[in-house]
Design an enzyme around this catalytic site. Structure first.
Site, mmCIF file in Angstrom:
data_model
loop_
_atom_site.group_PDB
_atom_site.id
_atom_site.type_symbol
_atom_site.label_atom_id
_atom_site.label_comp_id
_atom_site.label_asym_id
_atom_site.label_seq_id
_atom_site.Cartn_x
_atom_site.Cartn_y
_atom_site.Cartn_z
ATOM 1 N N THR A 1 0.788 -1.170 0.074
ATOM 2 C CA THR A 1 0.225 -0.059 0.032
ATOM 3 C C THR A 1 0.924 1.181 -0.106
ATOM 4 O OG1 THR A 1 -0.058 0.420 2.392
ATOM 5 C CG2 THR A 1 -1.816 -1.340 1.403
ATOM 6 N N ALA B 1 2.270 2.448 -2.724
ATOM 7 C CA ALA B 1 3.393 2.158 -3.629
ATOM 8 C C ALA B 1 3.810 3.278 -4.317
ATOM 9 C CB ALA B 1 2.929 0.839 -4.258
ATOM 10 N N SER B 2 3.050 4.430 -4.466
ATOM 11 C CA SER B 2 3.509 5.710 -5.285
ATOM 12 C C SER B 2 4.369 6.475 -4.625
ATOM 13 C CB SER B 2 2.227 6.152 -5.816
ATOM 14 O OG SER B 2 1.509 6.576 -4.810
ATOM 15 N N GLY B 3 4.445 6.049 -3.265
ATOM 16 C CA GLY B 3 5.520 7.104 -2.576
ATOM 17 C C GLY B 3 6.836 6.467 -2.419
ATOM 18 N N ILE C 1 9.024 5.349 0.021
ATOM 19 C CA ILE C 1 8.993 3.829 0.500
ATOM 20 C C ILE C 1 8.581 2.769 -0.104
ATOM 21 C CG2 ILE C 1 9.112 2.521 2.842
ATOM 22 C CD1 ILE C 1 9.483 5.190 4.321
ATOM 23 N N GLY C 2 6.966 3.127 -0.463
ATOM 24 C CA GLY C 2 6.478 2.193 -1.306
ATOM 25 C C GLY C 2 7.172 1.765 -2.653
ATOM 26 N N SER D 1 6.594 4.706 12.394
ATOM 27 C CA SER D 1 7.763 5.626 12.548
ATOM 28 C C SER D 1 8.473 5.749 13.859
ATOM 29 C CB SER D 1 6.764 7.125 12.345
ATOM 30 O OG SER D 1 7.732 8.095 12.639
ATOM 31 N N TYR E 1 0.208 12.472 14.857
ATOM 32 C CA TYR E 1 0.871 11.189 13.877
ATOM 33 C C TYR E 1 1.584 10.326 15.073
ATOM 34 C CZ TYR E 1 4.276 9.735 10.538
ATOM 35 O OH TYR E 1 5.023 8.859 9.929
#
Length: 238
Positions: free
Chosen positions: A7, A9-11, A13-14, A133, A146
């Protein structure tokens, strides 16, 4: 052939994780929300490696869209939950809607997603990795919401790992420090320098370094590791 759902995946880390797994021969389900251009580029790269890349769009700040994701998944060996966004500012300035979106994206949606995918994971004795995090471990001023949702992810990992261990499913978390992704674009050079000075290794993590840690946790080299949080932070706040 193994199949992983990633999930976010466009970022940074992903996408790094998706490419790393594809290079190992994994087929990948690639969840994204709105960054269609980045997703198309990622799919093109992964298909060039000779494996299958299946993009799936869903807004995980809305838990009802979890079903869209689940319905698109068949065989499954790993879930890597990378979806997330940060919220900077004084706690008293956060609206209830802000809190709801953070809770949905970081807690409710991953819980619903994993709950619905458990039969497939148990069948394959698969793996779950949640990207949390450092703030979920130590808490951060001006990142109260957060930090709270990231801490909840770590509690989820500890508890679920105990429940699933007899089924052969391992559950772990990664707790990155500061990672060089688009999430850092809002910080000034002065802010960045201040953080560099606090981190013993004197730099931010590269997304590939987080992906390498995820690879390790779902590999045969980690078959006796479950319920753990792997801190990848350059020695910061240890």
């Amino acid at each position: 052939m193994k199949h992983a759902l990633i999930t976010g995946a466009s970022g940074g880390i992903g996408s790094s994780t998706a490419l790393a797994l594809a290079e190992e021969g994994w087929n990948v389900y690639l969840h994204y929300h709105s960054n269609e251009k980045a997703m198309k580029e990622l799919v093109h790269k992964i298909e060039g490696l000779g494996v299958e890349a299946i993009p799936i769009r869903a807004d995980l700040t809305t838990p009802k869209e979890v079903g869209k994701l689940v319905q698109s998944i068949f065989q499954l060996d790993a879930v890597i939950y990378c979806s997330g966004n940060s919220g900077w500012g004084l706690f008293q300035d956060h609206s209830e809607n802000d809190m709801d979106q953070m809770i949905n994206l970081h807690i409710k949606s991953p819980m619903l997603l994993i709950q619905q995918l458990l039969p497939k994971l148990i069948d394959r004795k698969g793996n779950i990795v949640i990207v949390s995090s450092i703030w979920g471990q130590i808490g951060g001023a001006c990142e109260v919401v957060y930090s709270t949702v990231k801490g909840a992810q770590l509690a989820f990992v500890k508890s679920l790992s105990k429940e699933l261990a007899p089924s052969g499913v391992r559950v772990n978390a990664i707790a990155p420090g500061v990672v060089e992704t688009n999430m850092m674009s809002g910080f000034t050079d002065e802010d960045r320098l201040s953080m560099f000075e606090e981190i013993p290794m004197g730099r931010f993590a590269h997304p590939d370094e987080i992906a390498d840690s995820i690879q390790f946790l779902i590999s045969k080299k980690a078959t006796y590791i479950t319920g753990q949080t792997l801190s990848v932070n350059g020695g910061w706040h240890t």
